[in-house]
Structure formats: structure tokens, C-alpha cells
Write an enzyme that holds these catalytic residues in place. Structure first.
Site, PDB file in Angstrom:
ATOM      1  CB  CYS A 346      -0.979  -0.096   1.120  1.00  0.00           C
ATOM      2  SG  CYS A 346      -1.873  -1.448   1.473  1.00  0.00           S
ATOM      3  CE1 TYR A 375      24.620  -3.324  -0.536  1.00  0.00           C
ATOM      4  CE2 TYR A 375      25.354  -4.074  -2.601  1.00  0.00           C
ATOM      5  CZ  TYR A 375      25.789  -3.394  -1.178  1.00  0.00           C
ATOM      6  OH  TYR A 375      26.998  -3.150  -0.875  1.00  0.00           O
TER       7      TYR A 375
HETATM    8  C1  LIG Z   1      29.693  -1.447   1.787  1.00  0.00           C
HETATM    9  C2  LIG Z   1      30.495  -1.765   1.288  1.00  0.00           C
HETATM   10  C3  LIG Z   1      30.769  -2.293   0.489  1.00  0.00           C
HETATM   11  C4  LIG Z   1      30.712  -2.677  -0.393  1.00  0.00           C
HETATM   12  O1  LIG Z   1      30.349  -2.222  -1.357  1.00  0.00           O
HETATM   13  P1  LIG Z   1      29.899  -3.022  -2.948  1.00  0.00           P
HETATM   14  O2  LIG Z   1      29.188  -1.014  -3.546  1.00  0.00           O
HETATM   15  O3  LIG Z   1      28.693  -3.920  -2.496  1.00  0.00           O
HETATM   16  O4  LIG Z   1      30.988  -2.861  -3.548  1.00  0.00           O
HETATM   17  C5  LIG Z   1      32.923  -2.418   1.098  1.00  0.00           C
HETATM   18  N1  LIG Z   1      32.705  -1.415   2.194  1.00  0.00           N
HETATM   19  C6  LIG Z   1      32.250  -1.004   2.723  1.00  0.00           C
HETATM   20  C7  LIG Z   1      33.321  -0.107   4.200  1.00  0.00           C
HETATM   21  C8  LIG Z   1      30.678  -0.910   2.495  1.00  0.00           C
HETATM   22  O5  LIG Z   1      29.782  -0.224   3.131  1.00  0.00           O
END
Ligand SMILES: *Cc1c(COP(=O)(O)O)cnc(C)c1O
Length: 421
Positions: A346, A375
Site C-alpha cells: 500500500c 542488496y
Molecule cells: C557497502 C560497503 C562495501 C561494499 O560495497 P559494494 O558496492 O557492494 O562493493 C565495502 N566496504 C564498505 C565499508 C561498505 O560500506
């Protein structure tokens, strides 16, 4: 490249027909390919093969224990951002000395757990955090290995919600303050600086921001060494982007990224750590959903699916594009029409795509969201009391449910009614 291809008009996950999994587990669900996860990890290994390196999979992209086990068996370390992720890494069999602890708000409890269970290093993000970790380590009679995450003030040229390397972002310590901060660490007996950390954002599709950030890190290595600090590790974060739409220009390959690392930082005599998440898991997963209704609106047609924003939030949150394909391939040359593809939640934000050209679809047909492995499940919720959808792992011709769909009863029983009610 992934392992989700059509064979005789049917979409397969490796050697398993996606429709067969749907029949067995019900829709919607996530399905991951072991071969694709493995391939992506190996691409990074090859890309850094000329350098002493550790690949710490950023598990926040996809943190199911079975996926972590695939990574751990390949020899991956892990990048964790919470006590829960740390516990997952340990449970998957990753040794503490391969776990890097990132995140802007580490608590005392998280610090204590990681120090007692073993940790490769903490990537520190602020001066109050330095002081707290120093306290915690001293209270345990330990010395915590640390890097400082520097914010290089570089524009990663990605979506604003996943850019982390500009001075206005909450992440890291301004690189201009790094000398002062490392000098402070040297005076803290519970901390030992071992290197420098940088992570400028996610879904980067251009290598230039990396080059700029790495060059600033390289200068900082020289400066800090001249100040007498021992810098032996460089944690370069993650962030390399993936192609979300098949006809878009592909982002740089891990090999090209590795060449930039080598070129800019290869002569520093440091061990290189990288933390890829999205590139490992993103194209290793599909979300599969069933068409519930076709609804004709005024001037537009809606395809109402049984998956929603709570299952895959990326379109609602980042205006992200996912290719959406029929599980039974459309006949070549068939006429396509435009649909708004939505879920049942919704909220108007529960829209996966607007005016998307799709082949003819009917109630009960299956569609697959490509590039949904990162994700996706990890950011899902039970909003509207929609059970978390199952996750399935395929390996060759076998598949297994790696997280089952909870029953309504299980969901309800998680809540507690106080005795005075
Ligand atoms: C999210 C994150 C990653 C991974 O990022 P990707 O874009 O999924 O490769 C690596 N290091 C840190 C500190 C993050 O917060």
C-alpha cells in the site's frame, strides 16, 4: 556474465529450470548461482594476482549463511558492519584474522565481541570511536589493530544515497586531518595503526574516482611513513559497479580495476585489501515473481506481481533499474507493450518499473528480476506482514532452500503480549 540463461525458451539457473524451483518453493523467491558467485570472486583474485592481497567479501550485499560458506570455502575474508554480521562470518567458518570490521557506529559490545573472537582490523571512522576502542581494548588487556577510513573528498559519480567519499557524507575522517589523527593513535596504547582505509561509494561505473582516491591514499602513505608510522595495509573498500540493464554500457571489469590499483599503489609495499559486495553477489541472483493481475488503468496498464518493495527495495529507494524478463521466453518478434510493474504493498513507491516494454504476459506467468542478488534479500523486510521470501541456492543441477519462508504463525509468535494487557 552469469549463469541464468534460456534453454529452449525456458529460463534456467545453472542447470535447473527456474519454473521447477517456483513449483517447489512457491513465489516470490530469490535464487543464487554458486558458479556465478565463484566466478566473480575469482575475477578479483586474478585482478590482484600480482599483489599481496586479501579479498574481504562485503556481506551486507547478500548475507545468507550458505552464500557466506561459498565465499569462505573459496578463501574469502569478510567485511562486516555490525555485530550481527561479525557473528555470521564466524558462524560461516571465517577465521577472525580475515574479518575486517567497518561501520560508522560500532558499539562497545561489538568491539568487545570482535576483539575476543579475533579480528583482522577495525576500520575507524571518527575520533570518538578511536577513544572508545582504545578503552575497550585496554580493559581487555589487548591492542586493537586499526586503520583509519579517510574521506578523500572525491565524487564517486554514483547515486547520492550510495556515494560515501565526499566531505559532506558521514563517512570517515577528512583526509586533511589524517596526520593529526594517526599521531593521536600512536599515543593510544590500546591501538596499533596498521594501514589506511578508503571506500568512496557503491555502484561505481567509472575508474577515475578510484584513481583520484587511491592517489590521495598513496600520498598519505608517504606522509605517514615520514612521520614514523608503519603502514603495511591498504584497504581500498568495494564499490565496483555491475551492469543492471543488458543494453547499457558495461562498467569496468575487475581486471581493469586491479590494473588501477597496481598502477597507483603497487609500489608502496603494502598488502592490498578490497571489500567487493555488489560485484560478487549482484548478478549471481534473481528474484522470481508471479503475475497476480493485469489491470487496465486510465492510459496505462499495470502488471501486479506477488513481489513488492519489501522484497526488493532498490527501485523504490534508489530509482534502480532491474531488467525484468519472462521465465518462459517470448517468441522472437512478438509485439511488446508498456506496463507499470508494481507490487501489492500500500504505497505508490511500490513500483518496480514504469512504462516498461514487456512481451505479452498473463495471470500466473513467472517473471525474473535480473541482477537482484546484491542488496535484495539483505535489504528486505516484512512490511505489510509479507513473510521474508525464501532464498534458494543452485549448484549445477541441484538446488536447495537456504532460507525458508516463515509461516504466519512464526511471524506472529515473534511478538510478545505483555502479561498486563
Ligand atoms: C557497502 C560497503 C562495501 C561494499 O560495497 P559494494 O558496492 O557492494 O562493493 C565495502 N566496504 C564498505 C565499508 C561498505 O560500506
Amino acid at each position: 556474465m552469469d549463469h541464468f540463461l534460456y534453454r529452449d525458451g525456458a529460463l534456467y539457473a545453472e542447470d535447473v529450470p527456474v519454473a521447477e524451483i517456483a513449483a517447489a518453493v512457491g513465489t516470490p523467491f530469490y535464487v543464487y548461482s554458486t558458479a556465478t558467485l565463484t566466478r566473480h570472486f575469482k575475477l578479483f583474485q586474478e585482478a590482484l594476482s600480482g599483489m599481496d592481497h586479501v579479498i574481504c567479501y562485503a556481506m551486507k550485499a547478500a548475507s545468507n549463511q550458505a552464500i557466506l560458506k561459498v565465499m569462505a570455502d573459496l578463501g574469502a575474508g569478510m567485511d562486516v558492519v555490525s555485530g550481527g554480521e561479525y557473528a555470521r562470518a564466524i558462524a560461516a567458518g571465517v577465521p577472525g584474522e580475515k574479518i575486517v570490521f567497518s561501520g560508522v557506529g560500532k558499539t562497545r559490545e561489538e568491539m568487545r565481541d570482535a576483539l575476543s573472537g579475533g579480528v583482522r582490523q577495525f576500520n575507524l571512522e571518527s575520533e570518538p570511536e578511536m577513544a572508545r576502542l582504545n578503552d575497550v581494548a585496554l580493559s581487555m588487556g589487548l591492542i586493537a589493530p586499526v586503520t583509519v577510513r579517510v574521506n578523500p573528498d572525491v565524487d564517486a559519480k554514483t547515486h547520492a544515497k550510495i556515494a560515501t567519499g565526499k566531505s559532506e557524507n558521514k563517512f570517515g575522517i577528512p583526509i586533511s586531518r589524517a596526520r593529526e589523527v594517526y599521531a593521536r593513535i600512536a599515543r593510544m596504547p590500546g591501538l596499533k595503526a596498521v594501514g589506511i582505509d578508503v571506500h568512496i561509494g557503491s555502484q561505481l561505473t567509472d575508474l577515475e574516482p578510484y584513481r583520484l582516491a587511491f592517489a590521495k591514499v598513496g600520498e598519505l602513505v608517504d606522509t605517514l611513513r615520514a612521520d614514523g608510522h608503519e603502514i603495511t595495509r591498504l584497504d581500498l573498500g568495494g564499490g565496483l559497479g555491475i551492469p543492471y540493464a543488458r543494453d547499457n554500457q558495461a562498467p569496468p571489469l575487475p581486471l581493469e580495476y586491479g590494473a588501477v590499483v597496481q598502477e597507483v599503489l603497487g609500489d608502496k609495499g603494502c598488502e592490498i585489501e578490497i571489500e567487493p559486495g555488489r560485484l560478487i553477489a549482484g548478478n549471481a541472483g534473481l528474484m522470481v515473481s508471479e503475475v497476480v493481475y493485469l489491470k487496465q488503468g486510465e492510459g496505462r496498464d499495470f502488471l501486479i506481481l506477488d513481489a513488492a518493495m519489501n522484497d526488493l527495495v532498490r527501485p523504490a529507494m534508489y530509482e534502480a533499474w532491474h531488467d525484468i524478463v519472462p521465465v518462459t521466453e517470448a517468441a522472437p518478434g512478438v509485439e511488446q507493450s508498456a506496463y507499470d510493474i508494481v507490487g501489492p504493498v500500500c504505497e505508490s513507491g511500490d513500483t518496480f518499473a514504469r512504462q516498461r516494454m514487456m512481451p505479452p504476459l498473463a495471470e500466473g506467468d513467472l517473471v525474473a528480476f535480473r541482477s537482484a542478488g546484491a542488496y535484495g534479500a539483505a535489504m528486505s523486510s516484512e512490511y505489510n506482514t509479507r513473510p521474508l521470501i525464501p532464498e534458494v541456492l543452485v549448484n549445477g543441477d541441484q538446488f536447495a532452500v537456504i532460507r525458508k519462508r516463515p509461516s504466519y504463525e512464526e511471524i506472529i509468535n515473534r511478538d510478545t503480549i505483555p502479561p498486563w494487557l
